[in-house]
Every structure is written in C-alpha cells, then in structure tokens.
Design a protein around this motif. Structure first.
Motif, short mmCIF file in Angstrom:
data_model
loop_
_atom_site.label_atom_id
_atom_site.label_comp_id
_atom_site.label_asym_id
_atom_site.label_seq_id
_atom_site.Cartn_x
_atom_site.Cartn_y
_atom_site.Cartn_z
N THR A 123 0.92 -1.27 0.00
CA THR A 123 0.09 0.03 0.04
C THR A 123 0.88 1.39 0.00
N LYS A 124 0.59 2.02 -0.89
CA LYS A 124 1.13 3.33 -0.98
C LYS A 124 0.27 4.46 -1.24
N GLY A 125 -0.31 5.03 0.06
CA GLY A 125 -1.51 6.12 -0.32
C GLY A 125 -2.56 5.19 -0.86
N ASN A 126 -3.21 5.56 -2.11
CA ASN A 126 -4.32 5.05 -2.64
C ASN A 126 -3.99 3.98 -3.66
N VAL A 127 -2.80 3.93 -3.82
CA VAL A 127 -2.49 2.47 -4.47
C VAL A 127 -2.10 1.48 -3.87
N PHE A 147 9.72 -6.84 -2.62
CA PHE A 147 10.25 -6.07 -3.92
C PHE A 147 9.42 -4.95 -4.48
N PHE A 148 7.96 -5.06 -4.46
CA PHE A 148 7.21 -3.84 -4.78
C PHE A 148 7.25 -2.91 -3.67
N GLU A 149 7.25 -3.06 -2.92
CA GLU A 149 7.50 -1.99 -1.52
C GLU A 149 8.72 -1.02 -2.07
N ASP A 150 9.79 -1.72 -2.52
CA ASP A 150 11.08 -0.91 -2.63
C ASP A 150 10.77 -0.26 -4.09
N VAL A 151 10.00 -0.79 -4.95
CA VAL A 151 10.03 -0.31 -6.50
C VAL A 151 9.03 0.65 -6.67
N ILE A 152 7.92 0.54 -5.97
CA ILE A 152 7.00 1.52 -6.27
C ILE A 152 7.35 2.68 -5.27
N PRO A 153 7.15 3.95 -5.94
CA PRO A 153 7.79 5.07 -5.39
C PRO A 153 6.69 5.68 -4.40
N ASP A 157 1.21 8.29 -4.88
CA ASP A 157 -0.16 8.94 -4.76
C ASP A 157 -0.35 10.09 -5.18
N ASP A 158 0.71 10.94 -5.41
CA ASP A 158 0.61 12.43 -5.93
C ASP A 158 0.17 12.20 -7.55
N LEU A 159 0.93 11.28 -8.05
CA LEU A 159 0.31 10.78 -9.38
C LEU A 159 -1.32 10.45 -9.58
N VAL A 160 -1.61 9.58 -8.74
CA VAL A 160 -2.87 9.12 -8.77
C VAL A 160 -3.98 10.30 -8.36
#
Length: 194
Positions: A123-127, A147-153, A157-160
């Motif tokens: 989970t990264k904000g709304n993603v 892995f995904f926790e590391d690669v998803i910036p 959430d700003d982009l979303v």
C-alpha cells in the motif's frame, strides 16, 4: 504451466463482519495484516485463549474477543470467517459451517478449505497491489511484496491524485476519456523501456 484462476477483489471490510477463530500466532498474523490494510475492519474473535500481543492489538482497535470454544453461533451475522487454530477438526468444522451458510471462509494453511487467500499487500497511499501465489507459497508472496514496496515510489499517490484531477477535466464519452488517459499515461511506461 498451471494458471492462477483466482478473481482478485478489494473488499470494503469496514462494511463486512469478520470472525477470526483462534487466538495464537496465526490469528495474530491474520489480524495484524487485516488491520494494517483496513484499520476500520469489523472483526470479532473467538478462542479459549489469546496471546498477550493479540489482546493488546484487539484492544487498540476495539475488536470484540470471546474467550470460548468455537460454536456455529459465532457465525451469526458474519460475512467472512478465518480459522487459525492448530486444531484441524475445529478448523474443518468452521469451514463446513461456513459452506452451509454461504459465508466466505479461509482456513489458514489449508488451501482446499479456503474460498479465498490472504495474499501479500503493498500500500502506497491510494495505490494498493495484492499478490497471490494461488495459496502455494506465502513466502514467495512475501518476497514479491518486499520487492514492490521497494520499487513503487513513495510519491505514487501524488500521480494518482493528479490523474484524478486531470480525468475530471476531460471531455467526451467513456471511450474518449479512456483513450485520452491511456495516451497521457503511456509515457510512464515508455520511459522505463528506454
């Protein structure tokens, strides 16, 4: 190659009622990850004993705890049940009781007795990204989650939020809006390919 045919969904568990049967390490793990993802989840627990850490977590999130043996009556009004005891007959009874009442059930570490699996979640904000190994390897799901926790910036959430605002300004029917957003976001993927 075997294929994962599970259908992924994201449940609003604050609108559902969940029963966790058990009070040991596995119950604590399931409760921890459930509340980490959905702090307002509506959870009730039943077990003849609870670990101190489980009691502390349950008190923090106002989780109802019943110090008792499992009985079918605890399923009343529940939408989902998670059986986590080390007593195989109890877990299987939970499964059969749920099947009779059309309640979704997960028996920990027993894939044939599961309507769903609780996979790895990032989970990264709304993603939110959910990972499933079709119940075959929780360890692989854990490693993929890391892995995904590391690669998803962190700023994804700003982009979303920005794309949501941009979406509101697009004119046209549904297909035209989708085409515009696809064209606009194509650069996100193409930059990685260069």
């Amino acid at each position: 190659m075997e294929r994962n045919e599970l259908y992924p969904v994201f449940l609003k568990v604050s609108n559902l009622h969940i029963l966790i049967v058990g009070g040991g390490n596995v119950a604590l793990e399931k409760l921890t990850f459930l509340l980490k993802s959905s702090p307002t989840a509506q959870v009730e627990m039943v077990s003849p004993m609870f670990r101190e850490e489980t009691i502390a977590l349950a008190n923090k999130f106002d989780i109802k705890m019943n110090v008792a043996n499992y009985d079918v009556s605890y399923l009343k009004g529940k939408n989902i049940a998670i059986a986590t005891t080390d007593n195989v007959p109890v877990n299987e009874q939970v499964y059969h009781d749920c099947r009779e009442q059309q309640i979704l059930v997960n028996v920990a570490d027993n894939p044939p007795f599961c309507d769903f699996y609780m996979g790895g979640i990032v989970t990264k904000g709304n993603v939110k990204v959910a990972i499933s190994t079709n119940g075959k390897s929780p360890t692989t799901a854990k490693r993929l989650r890391q892995f995904f926790e590391d690669v998803i910036p962190e700023n994804i959430d700003d982009l979303v939020k920005n794309l949501n605002e941009f979406r509101k300004t697009i004119k046209g029917d549904f297909e035209e809006k989708v085409e515009t957003l696809n064209e606009f976001t194509k650069g996100l993927v193409n930059k990685k390919e260069e």
